[in-house]
Design a protein around this motif. Structure first.
Motif, PDB file in Angstrom:
ATOM      1  N   UNK A 152       0.914  -1.287  -0.034  1.00 55.91           N
ATOM      2  CA  UNK A 152       0.043  -0.047   0.056  1.00 55.91           C
ATOM      3  C   UNK A 152       0.930   1.355   0.000  1.00 55.91           C
ATOM      4  N   UNK A 153       1.917   1.372   0.726  1.00 50.06           N
ATOM      5  CA  UNK A 153       2.641   2.259   0.900  1.00 50.06           C
ATOM      6  C   UNK A 153       3.698   2.706  -0.391  1.00 50.06           C
ATOM      7  N   UNK A 154       3.904   1.529  -1.145  1.00 47.48           N
ATOM      8  CA  UNK A 154       4.701   1.580  -2.569  1.00 47.48           C
ATOM      9  C   UNK A 154       3.673   2.145  -3.604  1.00 47.48           C
TER      10      UNK A 154
ATOM     11  N   UNK B 152      -1.337  12.274  -8.270  1.00 45.17           N
ATOM     12  CA  UNK B 152      -2.502  11.904  -9.359  1.00 45.17           C
ATOM     13  C   UNK B 152      -3.767  11.890  -8.892  1.00 45.17           C
ATOM     14  N   UNK B 153      -4.706  12.562  -9.619  1.00 41.18           N
ATOM     15  CA  UNK B 153      -6.210  12.504  -8.920  1.00 41.18           C
ATOM     16  C   UNK B 153      -6.621  10.956  -8.819  1.00 41.18           C
ATOM     17  N   UNK B 154      -6.910  10.611  -7.585  1.00 41.35           N
ATOM     18  CA  UNK B 154      -7.546   9.266  -7.455  1.00 41.35           C
ATOM     19  C   UNK B 154      -8.806   9.208  -7.171  1.00 41.35           C
ATOM     20  N   UNK B 155      -9.276   8.273  -7.754  1.00 45.20           N
ATOM     21  CA  UNK B 155     -10.962   7.917  -7.379  1.00 45.20           C
ATOM     22  C   UNK B 155     -10.913   7.187  -6.170  1.00 45.20           C
ATOM     23  N   UNK B 156     -12.255   7.384  -5.697  1.00 42.74           N
ATOM     24  CA  UNK B 156     -12.345   6.698  -4.362  1.00 42.74           C
ATOM     25  C   UNK B 156     -12.064   4.932  -4.298  1.00 42.74           C
ATOM     26  N   UNK B 157     -10.921   4.633  -3.906  1.00 41.00           N
ATOM     27  CA  UNK B 157     -10.606   3.304  -3.804  1.00 41.00           C
ATOM     28  C   UNK B 157     -10.738   2.854  -2.387  1.00 41.00           C
ATOM     29  N   UNK B 158     -11.585   1.679  -2.250  1.00 42.40           N
ATOM     30  CA  UNK B 158     -11.846   1.175  -0.765  1.00 42.40           C
ATOM     31  C   UNK B 158     -10.722   0.673  -0.333  1.00 42.40           C
ATOM     32  N   UNK B 159      -9.630   0.070  -0.850  1.00 45.60           N
ATOM     33  CA  UNK B 159      -8.526  -0.659  -0.512  1.00 45.60           C
ATOM     34  C   UNK B 159      -7.659   0.736   0.105  1.00 45.60           C
TER      35      UNK B 159
END
Length: 167
Positions: A73-75, A83-90
């Motif tokens: 996850x940190x990587x 970057x613009x991120x979409x809502x990612x539950x993970x």
């Protein structure tokens, strides 16, 4: 492919269960493992765990369930920096913080109208959002920091310029 011990598998299952608990009911594979804990008889509990973990492992192997560790996850957060991120539950349910700054080496700089495109090794392609007369040069170490109001700042030498990630 790495295989993990039963303890590591159960701790991964526990982490995934906690993450899903915040979002809703856990997947059936995790619910089956959790249900085994309530059995009092040791032999029944062990048989239940064996069956549930085998089903969980099969789901992981078939990619119906994905288990991700904190290092991965940190990587990924580092890779997604800027970057613009979409809502990612993970990504949103993990307690892995976003990086505040990254350091890298400029690979190339090219003009883009009155702005510059700056390619930073391992961090991506950035476009300045303000005019600068002295852009960084190839091979220069830069520090990209998250600024206020969602902007980013590329610092090099004694200079800094506002930028946004485009690739």
């Amino acid at each position: 492919m790495r295989f993990c011990s039963a303890a590591a598998t159960l701790s991964a299952i526990g982490f995934a269960t906690m993450a899903w608990a915040q979002q809703g009911p856990p997947p059936k594979e995790l619910a089956a493992v959790s249900a085994c804990r309530s059995l009092k008889d040791d032999a029944q509990r062990l048989a239940c765990f064996d069956k549930a973990v085998a089903a969980f492992d099969a789901s992981v192997q078939s990619r119906d369930v994905v288990v991700v560790d904190r290092d991965a996850l940190a990587k990924e957060r580092r890779r997604q920096f800027g970057r613009a991120r979409k809502d990612d539950p993970v990504m949103s349910l993990s307690r892995t913080p976003d990086p505040v700054e990254l350091k890298g080496t400029v690979q190339s700089v090219r003009p883009s109208g009155q702005f510059f495109l700056i390619s930073v090794q391992g961090i991506g392609l950035w476009q300045t959002t303000e005019a600068t007369f002295v852009p960084p040069t190839s091979g220069v170490e830069v520090r990209i920091t998250k600024g206020s109001l969602g902007g980013y700042l590329i610092s090099y030498g004694s200079r800094a310029v506002r930028a946004r990630r485009i690739g």
